[in-house]
Design a protein around this motif. Structure first.
Motif, PDB file in Angstrom:
ATOM      1  N   UNK A 178       2.526   4.614  -5.968  1.00  0.00           N
ATOM      2  CA  UNK A 178       1.204   4.496  -6.573  1.00  0.00           C
ATOM      3  C   UNK A 178       0.572   3.137  -6.311  1.00  0.00           C
ATOM      4  N   UNK A 179       1.331   2.270  -5.617  1.00  0.00           N
ATOM      5  CA  UNK A 179       0.834   0.929  -5.311  1.00  0.00           C
ATOM      6  C   UNK A 179       0.241   0.914  -3.906  1.00  0.00           C
ATOM      7  N   UNK A 180      -0.974   0.425  -3.801  1.00  0.00           N
ATOM      8  CA  UNK A 180      -1.642   0.389  -2.498  1.00  0.00           C
ATOM      9  C   UNK A 180      -1.108  -0.756  -1.643  1.00  0.00           C
ATOM     10  N   UNK A 181      -0.931  -0.472  -0.366  1.00  0.00           N
ATOM     11  CA  UNK A 181      -0.564  -1.493   0.620  1.00  0.00           C
ATOM     12  C   UNK A 181      -1.813  -1.874   1.402  1.00  0.00           C
ATOM     13  N   UNK A 182      -1.915  -3.131   1.758  1.00  0.00           N
ATOM     14  CA  UNK A 182      -3.084  -3.575   2.511  1.00  0.00           C
ATOM     15  C   UNK A 182      -2.649  -4.405   3.721  1.00  0.00           C
ATOM     16  N   UNK A 183      -3.487  -4.367   4.737  1.00  0.00           N
ATOM     17  CA  UNK A 183      -3.216  -5.153   5.936  1.00  0.00           C
ATOM     18  C   UNK A 183      -2.046  -4.617   6.730  1.00  0.00           C
ATOM     19  N   UNK A 184      -1.527  -5.474   7.586  1.00  0.00           N
ATOM     20  CA  UNK A 184      -0.387  -5.106   8.426  1.00  0.00           C
ATOM     21  C   UNK A 184      -0.813  -4.334   9.661  1.00  0.00           C
ATOM     22  N   UNK A 185       0.054  -4.359  10.674  1.00  0.00           N
ATOM     23  CA  UNK A 185      -0.218  -3.573  11.874  1.00  0.00           C
ATOM     24  C   UNK A 185       1.085  -3.293  12.610  1.00  0.00           C
ATOM     25  N   UNK A 186       1.124  -2.177  13.285  1.00  0.00           N
ATOM     26  CA  UNK A 186       2.256  -1.801  14.137  1.00  0.00           C
ATOM     27  C   UNK A 186       1.755  -1.733  15.575  1.00  0.00           C
ATOM     28  N   UNK A 187       2.661  -1.994  16.526  1.00  0.00           N
ATOM     29  CA  UNK A 187       2.270  -2.097  17.928  1.00  0.00           C
ATOM     30  C   UNK A 187       3.101  -1.157  18.801  1.00  0.00           C
ATOM     31  N   UNK A 188       2.460  -0.611  19.833  1.00  0.00           N
ATOM     32  CA  UNK A 188       3.138  -0.009  20.974  1.00  0.00           C
ATOM     33  C   UNK A 188       2.906  -0.967  22.126  1.00  0.00           C
ATOM     34  N   UNK A 196      -2.678   3.531   8.587  1.00  0.00           N
ATOM     35  CA  UNK A 196      -2.406   2.695   7.423  1.00  0.00           C
ATOM     36  C   UNK A 196      -0.949   2.849   7.019  1.00  0.00           C
ATOM     37  N   UNK A 197      -0.454   1.891   6.221  1.00  0.00           N
ATOM     38  CA  UNK A 197       0.912   1.918   5.704  1.00  0.00           C
ATOM     39  C   UNK A 197       0.937   2.577   4.324  1.00  0.00           C
ATOM     40  N   UNK A 198       2.040   3.269   4.026  1.00  0.00           N
ATOM     41  CA  UNK A 198       2.223   3.843   2.691  1.00  0.00           C
ATOM     42  C   UNK A 198       3.708   3.866   2.358  1.00  0.00           C
ATOM     43  N   UNK A 199       4.036   4.014   1.066  1.00  0.00           N
ATOM     44  CA  UNK A 199       5.420   4.069   0.630  1.00  0.00           C
ATOM     45  C   UNK A 199       6.019   5.437   0.910  1.00  0.00           C
ATOM     46  N   UNK A 200       7.336   5.455   1.062  1.00  0.00           N
ATOM     47  CA  UNK A 200       8.043   6.723   1.278  1.00  0.00           C
ATOM     48  C   UNK A 200       9.088   6.870   0.168  1.00  0.00           C
ATOM     49  N   UNK A 201       8.713   7.545  -0.951  1.00  0.00           N
ATOM     50  CA  UNK A 201       9.620   7.809  -2.062  1.00  0.00           C
ATOM     51  C   UNK A 201      10.209   6.534  -2.669  1.00  0.00           C
ATOM     52  N   UNK A 202       9.465   5.447  -2.664  1.00  0.00           N
ATOM     53  CA  UNK A 202       9.954   4.202  -3.245  1.00  0.00           C
ATOM     54  C   UNK A 202       9.549   4.055  -4.708  1.00  0.00           C
ATOM     55  N   UNK A 203      10.420   3.553  -5.593  1.00  0.00           N
ATOM     56  CA  UNK A 203      10.121   3.361  -7.011  1.00  0.00           C
ATOM     57  C   UNK A 203      10.620   2.009  -7.473  1.00  0.00           C
ATOM     58  N   UNK A 204       9.746   1.258  -8.168  1.00  0.00           N
ATOM     59  CA  UNK A 204      10.122  -0.022  -8.723  1.00  0.00           C
ATOM     60  C   UNK A 204      10.622   0.186 -10.148  1.00  0.00           C
ATOM     61  N   UNK A 205      11.866  -0.170 -10.419  1.00  0.00           N
ATOM     62  CA  UNK A 205      12.457   0.054 -11.754  1.00  0.00           C
ATOM     63  C   UNK A 205      12.540  -1.261 -12.512  1.00  0.00           C
TER      64      UNK A 205
END
Length: 205
Positions: A178-188, A196-205
């Motif tokens: 539920x937390x937005x990620x901003x910026x960043x880039x990936x390269x070929x 854009x980047x997003x979380x994959x089933x990650x949870x902060x406890x």
């Protein structure tokens, strides 16, 4: 008729000689220096001490029949540049001692994945053993041959400085998804991957 003037009827003589150009450059009507004249065929004759022919003219034409400049096959990752080094092309059929000093290599495209791209050579420069440009001595009209270009997806990379960022504070119990990620880039390779980047089933406890 007898090829040597001043010979008595019935006698047969021939003259041999050595000839040399001043250089090997292509041109019409080049001067040939004549030396070492030899009279052959009858011992009763000898060449006059003076008045002998010392020069002639002849043409040197461009070499073209077997000269080939071929781009080597290359494989690159999507978006990467091909190797433009002169060693990525070969020269064959040239005069001994002549080498390829430079050549322009042009890729069809590295922006799309392919196994049948092309690398086209052009504007070659050929030099002799003294590094003198002798390109003009060759007819390169049909000498250029393309190489095959393979472009692959490769693996995307993310530099440490290009990681996406999260907000400075996150409420306890909030799911990372539920937390937005901003910026960043990936390269070929050298190309930025759109998205854009997003979380994959990650949870902060």
């Amino acid at each position: 008729p007898n090829p040597v003037p001043g010979v008595e009827s019935g006698d047969s003589l021939t003259v041999t000689a050595e000839g040399a150009f001043s250089d090997a450059n292509v041109a019409d009507g080049k001067t040939v220096s004549i030396t070492n004249l030899q009279l052959n065929g009858n011992v009763n004759y000898e060449l006059a001490a003076s008045g002998q022919q010392t020069t002639a003219t002849a043409n040197i034409t461009k070499l073209s029949a077997n000269v080939v400049i071929k781009a080597e096959d290359q494989s690159v990752v999507l978006g990467e540049d091909i190797d433009l080094a002169v060693t990525k092309a070969t020269l064959s059929g040239q005069v001994s001692g002549h080498t390829l000093a430079s050549v322009t290599l042009t890729a069809s495209s590295t922006a799309v994945v392919t196994q049948s791209g092309t690398i086209t050579p052009s504007d070659a420069k050929i030099v002799d053993a003294n590094n003198t440009d002798v390109t003009a001595n060759y007819d390169l009209t049909n000498a250029y041959q393309t190489g095959t270009l393979t472009v692959t997806n490769g693996m995307p990379t993310i530099a440490a400085s290009d990681y996406p960022t999260v907000p400075e504070s996150i409420t306890y119990g909030t799911k990372l998804s539920e937390v937005s990620l901003s910026g960043g880039k990936a390269m070929y390779g050298s190309s930025v991957i759109e998205g854009t980047f997003s979380w994959d089933n990650g949870t902060l406890m």
